[in-house]
Motif scaffolding. Structure first.
Motif, PDB file in Angstrom:
ATOM      1  N   ALA A 192      37.012  46.461  46.374  1.00 40.04           N
ATOM      2  CA  ALA A 192      37.423  45.212  47.020  1.00 40.04           C
ATOM      3  C   ALA A 192      38.929  45.206  47.258  1.00 40.04           C
ATOM      4  O   ALA A 192      39.405  44.818  48.329  1.00 40.04           O
ATOM      5  N   ARG A 193      39.696  45.653  46.264  1.00 44.69           N
ATOM      6  CA  ARG A 193      41.152  45.666  46.389  1.00 44.69           C
ATOM      7  C   ARG A 193      41.579  46.603  47.523  1.00 44.69           C
ATOM      8  O   ARG A 193      42.460  46.262  48.317  1.00 44.69           O
ATOM      9  N   ALA A 194      40.899  47.763  47.609  1.00 49.52           N
ATOM     10  CA  ALA A 194      41.239  48.726  48.666  1.00 49.52           C
ATOM     11  C   ALA A 194      40.850  48.193  50.040  1.00 49.52           C
ATOM     12  O   ALA A 194      41.621  48.270  50.993  1.00 49.52           O
ATOM     13  N   LEU A 195      39.659  47.637  50.143  1.00 48.52           N
ATOM     14  CA  LEU A 195      39.173  47.162  51.442  1.00 48.52           C
ATOM     15  C   LEU A 195      40.008  46.003  51.945  1.00 48.52           C
ATOM     16  O   LEU A 195      40.288  45.874  53.142  1.00 48.52           O
ATOM     17  N   LEU A 196      40.438  45.147  51.018  1.00 51.64           N
ATOM     18  CA  LEU A 196      41.228  43.976  51.386  1.00 51.64           C
ATOM     19  C   LEU A 196      42.715  44.273  51.432  1.00 51.64           C
ATOM     20  O   LEU A 196      43.500  43.394  51.806  1.00 51.64           O
ATOM     21  N   ARG A 197      43.097  45.522  51.060  1.00 52.49           N
ATOM     22  CA  ARG A 197      44.514  45.933  51.089  1.00 52.49           C
ATOM     23  C   ARG A 197      45.370  44.987  50.236  1.00 52.49           C
ATOM     24  O   ARG A 197      46.447  44.556  50.650  1.00 52.49           O
ATOM     25  N   LEU A 198      44.896  44.668  49.020  1.00 51.22           N
ATOM     26  CA  LEU A 198      45.617  43.745  48.165  1.00 51.22           C
ATOM     27  C   LEU A 198      46.676  44.464  47.346  1.00 51.22           C
ATOM     28  O   LEU A 198      46.462  45.587  46.878  1.00 51.22           O
ATOM     29  N   ASP A 199      47.791  43.806  47.130  1.00 49.83           N
ATOM     30  CA  ASP A 199      48.822  44.322  46.232  1.00 49.83           C
ATOM     31  C   ASP A 199      48.353  44.188  44.790  1.00 49.83           C
ATOM     32  O   ASP A 199      47.505  43.335  44.493  1.00 49.83           O
ATOM     33  N   PRO A 200      48.912  44.983  43.874  1.00 50.39           N
ATOM     34  CA  PRO A 200      48.464  44.927  42.476  1.00 50.39           C
ATOM     35  C   PRO A 200      48.584  43.545  41.848  1.00 50.39           C
ATOM     36  O   PRO A 200      47.803  43.200  40.957  1.00 50.39           O
ATOM     37  N   GLN A 201      49.532  42.745  42.291  1.00 49.17           N
ATOM     38  CA  GLN A 201      49.714  41.434  41.653  1.00 49.17           C
ATOM     39  C   GLN A 201      48.771  40.378  42.218  1.00 49.17           C
ATOM     40  O   GLN A 201      48.662  39.282  41.688  1.00 49.17           O
ATOM     41  N   GLU A 202      48.071  40.698  43.300  1.00 51.22           N
ATOM     42  CA  GLU A 202      47.117  39.743  43.859  1.00 51.22           C
ATOM     43  C   GLU A 202      45.790  39.871  43.119  1.00 51.22           C
ATOM     44  O   GLU A 202      45.329  40.966  42.836  1.00 51.22           O
ATOM     45  N   ALA A 203      45.149  38.756  42.863  1.00 53.90           N
ATOM     46  CA  ALA A 203      43.891  38.767  42.120  1.00 53.90           C
ATOM     47  C   ALA A 203      42.714  39.062  43.051  1.00 53.90           C
ATOM     48  O   ALA A 203      42.681  38.617  44.194  1.00 53.90           O
ATOM     49  N   VAL A 204      41.765  39.816  42.540  1.00 56.71           N
ATOM     50  CA  VAL A 204      40.499  40.049  43.238  1.00 56.71           C
ATOM     51  C   VAL A 204      39.488  39.058  42.676  1.00 56.71           C
ATOM     52  O   VAL A 204      39.255  39.012  41.475  1.00 56.71           O
ATOM     53  N   THR A 205      38.895  38.276  43.531  1.00 55.57           N
ATOM     54  CA  THR A 205      37.925  37.274  43.074  1.00 55.57           C
ATOM     55  C   THR A 205      36.509  37.834  43.150  1.00 55.57           C
ATOM     56  O   THR A 205      36.257  38.868  43.786  1.00 55.57           O
ATOM     57  N   GLU A 206      35.581  37.155  42.503  1.00 58.13           N
ATOM     58  CA  GLU A 206      34.189  37.578  42.575  1.00 58.13           C
ATOM     59  C   GLU A 206      33.652  37.536  44.010  1.00 58.13           C
ATOM     60  O   GLU A 206      32.933  38.439  44.426  1.00 58.13           O
ATOM     61  N   PRO A 207      33.972  36.494  44.793  1.00 55.00           N
ATOM     62  CA  PRO A 207      33.573  36.538  46.209  1.00 55.00           C
ATOM     63  C   PRO A 207      34.153  37.731  46.962  1.00 55.00           C
ATOM     64  O   PRO A 207      33.502  38.282  47.856  1.00 55.00           O
ATOM     65  N   ASP A 208      35.365  38.153  46.614  1.00 55.69           N
ATOM     66  CA  ASP A 208      35.958  39.345  47.245  1.00 55.69           C
ATOM     67  C   ASP A 208      35.111  40.580  46.941  1.00 55.69           C
ATOM     68  O   ASP A 208      34.866  41.419  47.814  1.00 55.69           O
ATOM     69  N   VAL A 209      34.694  40.713  45.682  1.00 56.14           N
ATOM     70  CA  VAL A 209      33.892  41.866  45.268  1.00 56.14           C
ATOM     71  C   VAL A 209      32.564  41.873  46.033  1.00 56.14           C
ATOM     72  O   VAL A 209      32.151  42.894  46.586  1.00 56.14           O
ATOM     73  N   ALA A 210      31.913  40.731  46.071  1.00 59.11           N
ATOM     74  CA  ALA A 210      30.628  40.646  46.771  1.00 59.11           C
ATOM     75  C   ALA A 210      30.800  40.947  48.256  1.00 59.11           C
ATOM     76  O   ALA A 210      29.991  41.663  48.864  1.00 59.11           O
ATOM     77  N   ASP A 211      31.843  40.434  48.832  1.00 59.28           N
ATOM     78  CA  ASP A 211      32.081  40.642  50.247  1.00 59.28           C
ATOM     79  C   ASP A 211      32.351  42.114  50.563  1.00 59.28           C
ATOM     80  O   ASP A 211      31.813  42.672  51.531  1.00 59.28           O
TER      81      ASP A 211
END
Lengths: 129, 192
Positions: free
Chosen positions: B96-115
């Protein structure tokens, strides 16, 4: 001149990927999670220059959205590109016959998307510094 | 701007140009691991870790241990099956973090994982579906906190992708209830 794009996909991740590519070449981007939400944005205005549309979405799918846009004279100037995994020839024909202008298959690369925009004449002109 | 009607000059080809799934009763071969691997690697290189972007940095300790996440899409029509993506929760958070291109300090939410997992299943499933010789429909992704093991189904093939310290498993299933292709005689279904 500012160019506007609307990215329509039920996947937030895909919306983010597509929006990132479009933003990098100068688009201002708005997003919608399905076709009905996208139509609400069109009705609220202003009309985007470009819509990138997923096919399989809940509530209203991409093909239905294309039909709805084509049915409204005020929206017909918007360029529509399907961005989807639907690759069968008859599906592509359906989308193009319905009024989509281009078709991009997932997975795609940023260059692949930009090539499609270039073919459409929808790459924003970069202003000289 | 193009005229907007008619077939574009250049269409992206499906990832694999030859039909991958054929009528097993006629001696055809279902999807192989190598073919599923080729689809997965192509999807990975385009969506999760494109070469044009720097690798995403992962914070330590993300995700719950001993918890699995799976996303699946069903393919229905002349063939009834499913494509599933499964990994542990830490792996799902990294995807999810890779697909959403999130920085390390940004939180990955459960909806992000499912998406994110759902979209992976959608794209891999769509490319598997594209290789079917018959008309089929791809369903919307479903995500569950467990391994994907549909009752009464037979696994067509499996591909395990090691990635950044974890393992992603992709599987293709033939689901119970529709055992073959259009035109397959009942006695042939029973013999398989």
């Amino acid at each position: 001149m500012t160019v506007h794009a609307l990215v329509i996909d039920d996947s937030r991740a895909m919306r983010r990927i597509v929006s990132g590519i479009l933003t990098d070449v100068g688009y201002e981007v708005s997003q919608a999670g399905h076709g009905r939400e996208a139509l609400d944005l069109l009705e609220a205005g202003p009309l985007p220059d470009l819509a990138c549309i997923d096919w399989n979405m809940p509530v209203m799918d991409g093909l239905s959205f294309v039909h709805a846009v084509r049915g409204n004279r005020a929206w017909r100037s918007m360029t529509m590109m399907m961005v989807t995994t639907e690759s069968e020839h008859n599906q592509i024909v359906r989308a193009l016959t319905a009024g989509a202008h281009e078709y991009l298959l997932k997975p795609f690369t940023p260059d692949g998307m930009l090539d499609k925009l270039r073919m459409l004449g929808m790459l924003p002109v970069q202003e000289p510094a | 701007m193009s005229a907007g009607w008619g077939t574009p000059e250049v269409l992206s080809e499906p990832l694999l140009s030859e039909p991958l799934l054929s009528d097993p009763a006629a001696g055809g071969q279902l999807l192989s691991e190598d073919q599923l691997a080729a689809i997965t690697v192509e999807v990975w290189g385009s969506l999760v870790e494109p070469e044009s972007m720097a690798p995403v940095q992962f914070p330590d300790g993300e995700g719950e241990p001993d918890r699995w996440v799976s996303a699946s899409v069903e393919i229905s029509g002349a063939w009834h099956g499913a494509v599933a993506v499964s990994t542990d929760d830490a792996g799902a958070h990294r995807i999810a973090r890779a697909l959403l291109r999130l920085d390390p300090q940004e939180a990955v939410t459960e909806p992000d994982v499912a998406d994110a997992l759902g979209e992976l299943a959608n794209v891999v499933g769509g490319n598997v579906k594209a290789s079917l010789p018959y008309e089929t429909v791809l369903g919307l992704p479903r995500v569950a906190e467990q391994e994907y093991r549909p009752a009464g189904a037979s696994q067509v093939c499996r591909f395990d992708l090691p990635w950044r310290g974890g393992l992603l498993t992709l599987t293709v299933w033939q689901l119970a209830g529709r055992t073959g292709f259009q035109g397959l005689a009942p006695e042939q279904e029973g013999a398989r």
